[in-house]
Write an enzyme that holds these catalytic residues in place. Structure first.
Site, PDB file in Angstrom:
ATOM      1  N   ARG A 101      29.754  39.839  29.482  1.00  0.00           N
ATOM      2  CA  ARG A 101      30.641  40.563  30.398  1.00  0.00           C
ATOM      3  C   ARG A 101      31.907  39.746  30.585  1.00  0.00           C
ATOM      4  O   ARG A 101      31.970  38.565  30.222  1.00  0.00           O
ATOM      5  CB  ARG A 101      29.962  40.798  31.748  1.00  0.00           C
ATOM      6  N   ASN A 103      34.754  37.680  32.815  1.00  0.00           N
ATOM      7  CA  ASN A 103      34.703  36.812  33.984  1.00  0.00           C
ATOM      8  C   ASN A 103      36.134  36.520  34.444  1.00  0.00           C
ATOM      9  O   ASN A 103      36.884  37.434  34.720  1.00  0.00           O
ATOM     10  CB  ASN A 103      33.916  35.527  33.694  1.00  0.00           C
ATOM     11  N   ASP A 199      35.148  26.384  39.661  1.00  0.00           N
ATOM     12  CA  ASP A 199      35.179  27.837  39.534  1.00  0.00           C
ATOM     13  C   ASP A 199      36.631  28.298  39.413  1.00  0.00           C
ATOM     14  O   ASP A 199      37.418  27.668  38.726  1.00  0.00           O
ATOM     15  CB  ASP A 199      34.455  28.486  40.716  1.00  0.00           C
TER      16      ASP A 199
END
Length: 292
Positions: A101, A103, A199
């Site tokens: 998928r 991100n 992140d």
């Protein structure tokens, strides 16, 4: 920066809040609940966000023009009508691979979109980072576990990115005219302590990188030379992605997640999944429009 006031921008608890961005033309913040298959929309003066259900997992939103947005989703790039929410596939991206998928991603000043893919279960090496601009797509970096921290210096000459699985924030020289790399990636910051994972990031008008550190509940700031110069505690442990908001791009919001927490851990982390706002004047930048 430890005494910065942190408030709640949205009390909707996303399973995996991500992909925060802001459209200055409408004064609206946007972000995703990736695992909840939803897009959230909140004008900065609204009481709460509107939740738009999606038919798939999606993670990146960019402005094309006043009527259209480009969305990175599970199997490709989609054009979204801003008013109706209607989606149309614009360009497949790993559509043949049901195990991946989209991100993290952001738009370069040239209008190029850098966007990453990853294994749905975070498997090592299944993802990649792609470059898209004006109908052309290229794979830049294969073999990525969890692509994150994609952002660009104000002059468009440097790109930052990471594989969250390897704790190394990278930088690479790029062509300011098109956002393509012109050198090999170099280490920007080695997060050897492994107190949480690197992140999402955003780069401000002074070239400082603001990074959400997953698992630690911290928003870290890095000087252009690669030194960590500050950290701010956020009200949830699994912070994911910052974005500048406001007409002057002088505020920060930060998304978070509760995905992966046990019931007991959620009780200990009651604000997990909410989106936060920092009472901290910053010299931010608005995201450029993507060149379709």
């Amino acid at each position: 920066m430890t005494d910065v006031k942190v408030g709640v921008f949205s009390s909707i608890a996303c399973r995996l809040g991500e992909g925060a961005t802001y459209d200055p033309a409408t004064g609206t913040a946007w972000w995703f609940d990736i695992e909840g298959k939803a897009l959230l929309e909140k004008p900065t003066d609204a009481d709460e966000a509107t939740v738009h259900p999606l038919p798939f997992m999606a993670s990146v939103l960019a402005v094309i023009d006043g009527d259209r947005q480009l969305m990175a989703a599970q199997d490709g790039l989609y054009v979204r009508d801003r008013r109706s929410g209607r989606l149309s596939l614009h360009r497949p991206m790993e559509a043949e691979n049901a195990a991946t998928r989209s991100n993290d991603g952001r738009v370069h000043p040239s209008g190029a979109l850098w966007v990453g893919t990853m294994g749905i279960d975070g498997e090592a090496g299944l993802g990649a980072i792609y470059w898209y601009r004006a109908g052309e797509m290229r794979q830049l970096y294969p073999g990525i576990g969890i692509p994150n921290s994609i952002c660009f210096s104000p002059d468009g000459c440097i790109a930052y990115f990471t594989d969250t699985k390897n704790y190394r924030l990278m930088r690479v020289d790029i062509d300011p005219d098109n956002g393509l790399p012109i050198g090999e990636p170099q280490l920007f910051f080695d997060h050897t302590s492994r107190e949480g994972g690197i992140d999402g990031s955003v780069c401000d008008a002074e070239g400082q990188v603001w990074n959400a550190r997953w698992g630690s509940g911290m928003l870290d700031t890095y000087a252009p030379g690669g030194t960590r110069i500050g950290s701010i505690a956020i009200g949830a442990s699994r912070v994911t992605c910052p974005a500048f908001v406001g007409q002057s791009a002088d505020r920060l919001i930060v998304t978070s997640a509760w995905s992966g927490l046990s019931d007991a851990e959620r009780r200990e982390d009651p604000d997990a999944g909410k989106t936060f706002v920092l009472d901290l004047p910053v010299k931010g930048r608005h995201e450029p429009k993507v060149l379709l």
